[in-house]
Scaffold this motif. Structure first.
Motif: not given
Length: 526
Positions: A477-488
């Motif tokens: 669920q959390q992976q879906a939450w940030i799907a397509g968003l950059p991770v720093k």
């Protein structure tokens, strides 16, 4: 010694005028409250300075307390929130997250010293009351764990205060004592619900003791009870509104303890924490049988009456022994012990006080000061060595300010508005929000039930910064939450020897229309 002579102040100039250490010591013995004040000042100074010097970040319970304190809620899924309010107030007054929590904890410990002194003075006179307090620094729970200010240390003075006020109320029967007892008993539950255990023992003692029981024929105990009920009613209402979640949390923790601790673990920790007490008693000479009268006798005071000794044993050891037995079957009590040994020193002196002379009191004083200075110094060396030489990751090693500043900078690179919510792995998410200028809220365990201040509307309006350390796995669920968003991912130095710790940040901007559902159950206690 009369109460009048005890209250005459002995100013530092007068002490200096006497010109030598024996004279100074004799003056302090004649005025025990001054030696008590000296002990409290040294306790506060050492146990505030040493952790503040070596700890880069606050202990984990303290970080959680700061983050919850800024929400000003009455109750969370764990505990009532008086300790968290006190942490927030300490920050508002000082502007610092570095040292106020350590001083706050020591103020609680020192207040406990004073309240135990007042109770013991009523029972066995001021000098023996001082000896009772001088034994307390030898107890583990008044030293090494105290930098972690939490609910156990917040309730510590309430336990001592309840014990003193109950004794006074039963002895004198005056209205003020019963009213104060009701007020302090009610406020104690705002520190931690386990204060109810001491109240139960106090209630049983009232029914057992003839003099205390006779007070029930007067109106004042019942007026005190009314005050108590008035104080705790808001807490009880909120407990019902939350569906008794703190009790469910306690049950969950007990199950965790049974699954992860040895059956005798709790009892072993408690006995280890008391190990130094008989050693100090032996070194002071109080375990030695006197052939005759003690040398340099102290001001005479009658031996405590039997009912007073029974009271000290019942209130001072009864709750602790009950929890030890319960721990064998339920796991209860792993974090309860700290506040349950306030009266151990008073009980020891009540039993051994007739052996107490000036020489024994002098040795007790030296040993108490050595315990405070020595253990606090050992704490500082151990913590610094653990972080920087041995490379053992501990919450106090983490660079809280750097993590907070980095989190806020990453947020503002993407979102012009303030950082309002942080969430993810609770340990690093709390550090990310702790010293951020925007004062964000913590989304505890990403579960709305555990963080009722986080609503769907807030998430849509403010977004969230998701934070997690290296090795922590995001749920689907959390992976879906940030799907397509950059991770720093940023590396933070925390040790002179060990490699940096990596922490990842993902900015979830405002405007999301939906968020994942709540995960089941509270997080593991560890």
């Amino acid at each position: 010694m009369s109460r009048t002579s005890e209250s005459v102040p002995l100013w530092p100039a007068a002490i200096a005028a006497e010109g030598n250490l024996p004279s100074i010591w004799n003056s302090l013995v004649r005025h025990p409250w001054q030696l008590l004040a000296l002990l409290c000042l040294i306790q506060i100074a050492c146990w505030t300075a040493m952790p503040a010097i070596v700890n880069v970040g606050p202990p984990r319970d303290v970080v959680e307390g700061f983050m919850w304190g800024r929400e000003w809620v009455l109750l969370t899924y764990k505990h009532p929130q008086l300790p968290c309010w006190l942490l927030e107030i300490s920050h508002l007054l000082t502007g610092s997250f570095r040292w106020p929590q350590y001083m706050l904890s020591q103020l609680m410990v020192s207040t406990t010293f004073v309240l135990v002194y007042l109770l013991a003075r009523d029972i066995m006179g001021p000098t023996r009351a001082l000896a009772a307090v001088l034994l307390m620094p030898a107890i583990y729970f008044f030293g090494w764990p105290t930098p972690q200010f939490n609910h156990d240390y917040a309730q510590m003075p309430f336990w001592a205060g309840i014990s003193w006020l109950l004794w006074r109320a039963a002895r004198d029967g005056r209205p003020g004592w019963w009213l104060a007892l009701g007020l302090v008993s009610g406020l104690g539950l705002y520190a931690k619900l386990s204060t109810a255990l001491l109240l139960a023992f106090g209630g049983i003692w009232i029914l057992y003791d003839t003099r205390a029981r006779s007070r029930l024929a007067t109106p004042w105990p019942w007026v005190g009870l009314a005050v108590f009920l008035g104080v705790v009613t808001p807490l009880a209402i909120q407990l019902v509104r939350l569906g008794f979640m703190p009790l469910a949390y306690a049950e969950h923790r007990n199950a965790w303890v049974l699954a992860n601790r040895a059956r005798l673990y709790y009892i072993g920790v408690q006995l280890a924490g008391l190990t130094a007490v008989p050693i100090v008693l032996a070194l002071s000479g109080l375990l030695r049988r006197q052939a005759g009268a003690v040398q340099e006798p102290l001001p005479a005071h009658p031996a405590p009456e039997r009912r007073a000794v029974v009271y000290l044993a019942w209130m001072g050891l009864g709750p602790a022994l009950l929890i030890m037995v319960a721990s064998l079957f339920t796991g209860t009590g792993e974090s309860w012990g700290a506040t349950m040994y306030n009266l151990v020193g008073a009980l020891a002196i009540a039993l051994l006080g007739q052996r107490l002379g000036s020489a024994e009191l002098r040795r007790l004083t030296v040993l108490a000061l050595l315990c405070v200075v020595g253990v606090s110094s050992a704490y500082a060396v151990t913590r610094w060595t653990g972080c920087n030489v041995l490379g053992r990751p501990q919450p106090v090693c983490w660079p809280a300010r750097s993590i907070s500043q980095t989190a806020e900078a990453i947020w503002h690179e993407t979102v012009p508005g303030p950082l309002g919510i942080v969430g993810g792995e609770d340990g690093v998410a709390q550090l990310a929000g702790l010293e951020a200028a925007d004062q964000p809220s913590i989304f505890t365990a990403l579960d709305r039930r555990l963080a009722p201040w986080i609503t769907d509307q807030r998430l849509r309006d403010q977004g969230m910064l998701l934070v997690w350390p290296h090795g922590w796995t995001l749920s689907p669920q959390q992976q879906a939450w940030i799907a397509g968003l950059p991770v720093k991912t940023v590396s933070f130095d925390w040790s002179l020897k060990a490699p940096p710790q990596e922490i990842s940040f993902a900015v979830i901007p405002p405007g999301r229309t939906s968020f994942p559902g709540d995960p089941p159950g509270p997080p593991d206690p560890e």
